[in-house]
Write an enzyme that holds these catalytic residues in place. Sequence first.
Site, short mmCIF file in Angstrom:
data_model
loop_
_atom_site.label_atom_id
_atom_site.label_comp_id
_atom_site.label_asym_id
_atom_site.label_seq_id
_atom_site.Cartn_x
_atom_site.Cartn_y
_atom_site.Cartn_z
N LYS B 110 0.80 -1.23 0.00
CA LYS B 110 0.00 0.00 0.00
C LYS B 110 0.84 1.28 0.00
CE LYS B 110 -2.29 -1.77 3.63
NZ LYS B 110 -2.32 -3.22 3.42
N VAL B 137 -6.52 -2.65 -1.47
CA VAL B 137 -7.76 -2.27 -0.78
C VAL B 137 -8.75 -3.43 -0.81
CG1 VAL B 137 -9.66 -0.61 -0.66
CG2 VAL B 137 -7.46 0.10 -1.61
N GLY B 139 -8.49 -6.74 -0.19
CA GLY B 139 -8.11 -8.10 -0.60
C GLY B 139 -8.75 -8.53 -1.90
N GLY B 191 -3.97 -16.53 14.96
CA GLY B 191 -3.22 -16.00 13.82
C GLY B 191 -3.99 -14.91 13.08
N GLU B 194 -1.72 -10.01 14.61
CA GLU B 194 -0.28 -10.13 14.72
C GLU B 194 0.16 -9.95 16.17
OE1 GLU B 194 1.94 -9.33 11.69
OE2 GLU B 194 0.34 -8.99 10.25
N LYS B 209 -6.00 2.29 3.45
CA LYS B 209 -6.89 1.87 2.36
C LYS B 209 -7.83 3.01 1.95
CE LYS B 209 -6.45 -2.92 3.83
NZ LYS B 209 -6.92 -3.94 4.78
N GLY B 303 -5.64 -12.44 3.23
CA GLY B 303 -5.32 -13.83 2.94
C GLY B 303 -4.47 -13.92 1.69
#
Lengths: 319, 319
Positions: B110, B137, B139, B191, B194, B209, B303
């Site tokens: 980004k 932006v 995914g 997970g 973070e 974004k 992802g």
Amino acid sequence: MTDSKRLAVVGAGAVGGSVVELAADYGHSVVAFADSSSAVVDDDGIDTGTALDRKASEGHVGDGDPQDALAADYDVLVEATPTTLGDAHPGFSHLRTALERDRHVVLANKGPVAERYADVRDLERDSQGRVRFEATVGGAIPIVSTVEDLSPSHVTAARGVLNGTANFILSRMAAEGIDYEHVLAEAQDLGVAEADPTFDVEGTDAALKCVILANVLSEGEREFTLEDAEVEGITNVPGSALELAAEDGRTIRLVGEATRDGIRVGPRLVPQNAALAVTGTRNIVQLETDHAGQLNLSGRGAGGPETASAVLGDVGRLE
Amino acid sequence: MTDSKRLAVVGAGAVGGSVVELAADYGHSVVAFADSSSAVVDDDGIDTGTALDRKASEGHVGDGDPQDALAADYDVLVEATPTTLGDAHPGFSHLRTALERDRHVVLANKGPVAERYADVRDLERDSQGRVRFEATVGGAIPIVSTVEDLSPSHVTAARGVLNGTANFILSRMAAEGIDYEHVLAEAQDLGVAEADPTFDVEGTDAALKCVILANVLSEGEREFTLEDAEVEGITNVPGSALELAAEDGRTIRLVGEATRDGIRVGPRLVPQNAALAVTGTRNIVQLETDHAGQLNLSGRGAGGPETASAVLGDVGRLE
């Protein structure tokens, strides 16, 4: 920036009229505009306000012959005559004329891509013109172009609520606890349903949209027409079924599904808080993809300016 | 059909790795692949399985120098190094190198389009290469390309839930009635968050974004960076606020909004059954348009394969 294109708009209903009205706002000019009995043509760009006023006051757009519009010097033919089944005329012949002249075609008319997809692709193969048809599925919602961007081979199925009239009726039946006939009369009063609502409430319109999506997903490997669709409408959904569904946190929606294997449209139970349970005249499509999970796209599935926005988006994507 | 492209993929995290893994499935080859300390280059296409296995087992993708990847003979540079703020290096310098060589750039990073949008567009103007950044932006959700198809001038605002980690935490707080710290620990175990969740829970990621969307909407009329955004995160949202909201049929979501006038990100009350109340790690964007009403686009906002799908969609849209 999008290149400015010269448009010939055939069809002067809500969609054709809105395309003519909005074209300049998207940087394009209208050089020809026809309804079923008249036309106006001007290589320098027609006076769109005058043509639309004449249509409203006198019932025709100009003094020319409709065929003049097809012979005009345009870059893109916008085909916005009513959808017809079977041989899909006159829409199909308009498309053929344009492609044979190496011009682009943007369809708002579902007939050619629902009933004669292979013929359309054959004609396109021999032409310098391209055919686009975002406006035929889901009004303002960018469904066809999203499938195109994902690449059809990466989309395994498309499922959705694709008829606003049927959805309005089911939403009202559920909210008010009243029967189909009463809500239909209300929808007709509001202009949401036509005097003859068969096309919408029997599922034909939703099925045509699913046929188009199945053709896009199949990329020419197999051709689908309305005859390949299993279709059930909403006229037999009793109010009591919606009440029972509501007791269980669910509702009923007219859901269409398209895959490379076939097309099914019918009333389905869906959770009340599910994405498919859009209310009123909104449409939604869920695309199942191999690597990107499920994408949901929703918005206004009908309406003149909304559908014209999809037509003009297609014009912008042409080279 | 999409033309086959030769890709150089810089960055070997979840997104870069997935692009390398899926490229062939989208008809493209990978001629170079680099992480921060090594690279593998082969003009005939690298052995992607071997490179990914080496990354997993030995921690580096090959024996070459990372700079070799930037010098390789590719059509498209896929920039998938971690987002950095301020001068946006090294992502920005990678982009500049590619554009100066007249190559295309597809960003998953980004930084360059959030922090140095005007510089990116200036470099692009002098290059035969184009810059695309759908993956930055939302995914897998086709947001930037939808704005592009509508034409930015016809989109008045973009609003949405654009950070899956923050949304997961708020969803769990509401569903389980537990406090921020407890849900954060759970999200870290899963997970979803973070070890250092600052970027997500303070709203920075969602703001970046929105900055990108504001830059797209502004079409170069005004440049936005993170400094222009009013940002509030979710760390101060008490569980009691979610309980109070629920009593009123509402919930709280971290909502970002971008217009040509500015960017705001913060916790907002939304109806529980509203489109914005997506649950878990899903993202949603609502585009307000002048002629097409409101379009809602939702799907997986993060992802590896999902984001790689957006990257490869961008590659497919390049000439």
